[in-house]
Design an enzyme around this catalytic site. Structure first.
Site, mmCIF file in Angstrom:
data_model
loop_
_atom_site.group_PDB
_atom_site.id
_atom_site.type_symbol
_atom_site.label_atom_id
_atom_site.label_comp_id
_atom_site.label_asym_id
_atom_site.label_seq_id
_atom_site.Cartn_x
_atom_site.Cartn_y
_atom_site.Cartn_z
ATOM 1 N N GLU A 235 0.888 -1.171 0.000
ATOM 2 C CA GLU A 235 0.000 0.000 0.000
ATOM 3 C C GLU A 235 0.918 1.211 0.000
ATOM 4 O OE1 GLU A 235 -3.196 -0.249 -0.214
ATOM 5 O OE2 GLU A 235 -3.574 -2.321 0.339
ATOM 6 N N CYS A 269 -1.946 9.453 2.329
ATOM 7 C CA CYS A 269 -1.583 8.906 1.022
ATOM 8 C C CYS A 269 -2.600 9.299 -0.041
ATOM 9 C CB CYS A 269 -1.466 7.393 1.109
ATOM 10 S SG CYS A 269 -2.900 6.625 1.878
#
Ligand code: NAD
Length: 531
Positions: A235, A269
């Site tokens: 991720e 993110c």
């Protein structure tokens, strides 16, 4: 140095000290986790769902302690921690309680292959064993916990390696799992940095790795784990675009983009970093967004009337400043912010909006990971989509429009793993959704069924008890060659005409065929090809 000494980014006060796990101790940690896994994998799914219920309760009961610790150690406001760090794990536990048993229970497989007719086939979902969860500092609670809940529910053991910038939150996660009545050692925490992460990846009993962090380190992790043939989920970073169409509700859009760009001081993110605005509404949108940013109250994250806290450390502040300066040098206009709020402290950076951005600017290419949002006008939606996709990243994106049909048609054109319409970042909060990245933003998924199936090894069991030898066993013969040939011709064109012809050819062979198959079971599958 054998301790991590943590000072709060909010005010420099000492959060505490935590011993680093010596690399030599990783062996014992993993051995213990593996022993606990051998016990835990035998526990029925319904009992594992009960453990999720206990963990949900523990997380909710400890909400104030968790939120305050996150605020002190990482810097997001405590109320924000409650929303973004606590709801997703609670939702994931709920998802697993209600959907997990059904998703991981053994499942009957129904084949279309006529040669498989006489058998009973089943999928079983087995845990891998011990996983390393290597976590970043920006969401120190929710990211690992959401992953760990699903891993543990699926029957795995976990060793969490938190970021060395947020070890106390990591230790608290370990404590919560310890209180949940799981086998001793099933979930453990190894404190430290790259050496501990690397030792975990290399341990032969660690079968899977979930890494959340930056692209370069993610690739290193994947290289190490891949060389040893281990399962890896990555991720990674993002450079999320938001596309504002001319028919958007500008006031709501500005409010939504202000939050999605600045939440956690932009250290997310999937925060909005690039905004592409149709030219017709470019100036009014900029004004609306500027007004929203001006309302953001920056201050100490433990104060209840604060919207945004500091960034985590000087390296993060300097990166934002470098992107602002680069943009200004290339023709960007600072419409709001663009400076350190030194009256609050050296890590408080103003929410910043830069207009007239273009693709040559660092802030439009690289992850900024701070309170900076940049806007660029576009002629039309085609240009917006093309620019949004012209990035190495592909985490999430958003479209802002009132036109439902248009949004529906445009969303799949965006090269990223989740798209929100008239919102952003919402995908992480829905455990029924899916989380991950296209392109450089990641490999594999968490969340929902696609995430859960990443955490198990699928086993296929095929059982036949007819007592008849399989058709393809020795000895090979001219007859078997003919039958195979006719079947191939039929499969190449499974029409009624060819089907009839194949049946006519096979009829003289029926006696032979029934030595291998039961015709009553095989015929329906044969006929299914004709549908
Ligand atoms: P990072 O890559 O610097 O570190 C992440 C973790 O990896 C830390 O625990 C670190 O100690 C560990 N690590 C470092 N070197 C290692 C090595 N050689 N072997 C094993 N482990 C090692 O990332 P960070 O600065 O903590 O986090 C910020 C990054 O994370 C940003 O790029 C952000 O976009 C990304 N992120 C992605 C998601 C997502 O869901 N896709 C979520 C949050 C953050």
């Amino acid at each position: 140095m054998n301790r991590l000494v943590i000072h709060s980014p909010a005010d420099g006060s000492l959060v505490g000290e935590i011993p680093i796990t010596p690399v030599e101790a990783i062996e014992g940690v993993v051995q213990q986790a593996h022993a606990a896994y051998l016990e835990w994998r035998e526990v029925p799914l319904r009992e594992r769902a009960e453990a999720m219920r206990r963990l949900r309760r523990l997380i909710a009961h400890e909400r104030h302690r968790i939120a305050e610790l996150v605020a002190r150690e990482q810097g997001k406001p405590a109320i924000e921690a409650m929303i973004v760090e606590l709801f997703p794990p609670i939702d994931m536990a709920t998802y697993l309680i209600y959907e997990g048993v059904r998703l991981l229970a053994p499942r009957r497989v129904r084949s279309r292959n006529p040669f498989m007719a006489d058998r009973h086939c089943t999928y079983y979902f087995h845990p891998y064993g011990v996983w390393a969860v290597i976590a970043p500092w920006n969401y120190p609670f929710t990211l690992p916990v959401v992953q760990m809940l699903a891993l543990v529910f699926a029957g795995n053991a976990v060793v969490l390696k938190p970021s060395p910038l947020t070890p106390h939150v990591g230790a608290l996660i370990g404590e919560l799992f310890e209180k949940a009545g799981l086998p001793k050692g099933l979930v453990q925490v190894a404190q430290g940095g790259a050496p501990q992460g690397s030792a975990l990846i290399q341990h032969p009993l660690v079968r899977g790795v979930i890494f959340t962090g930056s692209v370069p380190i993610g690739r290193k992790v994947a290289e190490q784990a891949g060389a040893l043939g281990k399962k890896v989920i990555l991720e990674l970073g993002g450079k999320d675009p938001a596309i504002v169409l001319h028919d958007a509700d500008l006031e709501r859009t500005a409010r939504g983009i202000a939050w999605s760009a600045m939440v956690n001081a932009g250290q997310t993110c999937a925060s909005v970093e690039r905004v592409y605005v149709e030219r017709a509404v470019y100036e009014p949108f900029l004004e609306a967004l500027r007004a929203e940013l001006a309302k953001i109250r920056v201050g100490h994250p433990l104060q209840s009337d604060v919207d945004m806290g500091p960034v985590i450390a000087p390296f993060q502040r300097d990166r934002v400043q470098a992107h602002v300066e680069d943009a200004c040098a290339k023709g960007g206009r600072v419409l709001y912010g663009g400076r350190v709020l030194s009256e609050l402290g050296e890590l408080y950076y103003a929410p910043t909006l830069i207009a007239d951005a273009n693709e040559t600017m660092l802030g439009m290419q690289e992850e900024t990971f701070g309170p900076l949002v940049m806007a660029q006008p576009v002629a039309d939606v085609e240009e917006a989509i093309q620019r949004a996709n012209a990035s190495a990243f592909g985490l999430t994106a958003s479209l802002w429009t009132r036109d439902r049909a248009r949004a529906h048609a445009l969303a799949p054109k965006l090269e990223c793993a989740s798209v929100s319409v008239n919102s952003h970042l919402v995908a992480y909060g829905d455990s029924y959704g899916t989380w991950g990245g296209f392109k450089d933003s990641g490999v594999g998924r968490t969340h929902g069924e696609f995430g859960l199936y990443e955490m198990v090894q699928v086993q296929y069991v095929s059982e036949v008890y007819s007592g008849k030898p399989e058709l393809w066993w020795y000895p090979y013969s001219e007859r078997l060659r003919r039958i195979t040939d006719w079947m191939m011709a039929f499969l190449a064109e499974p029409s009624w005409r060819v089907g009839k012809q194949t049946m006519q050819r096979l009829t003289p062979e029926l006696r032979y065929l029934t030595r291998h198959f039961s015709p009553t079971r095989t015929m329906p599958l044969f006929l299914r090809y004709l549908r």
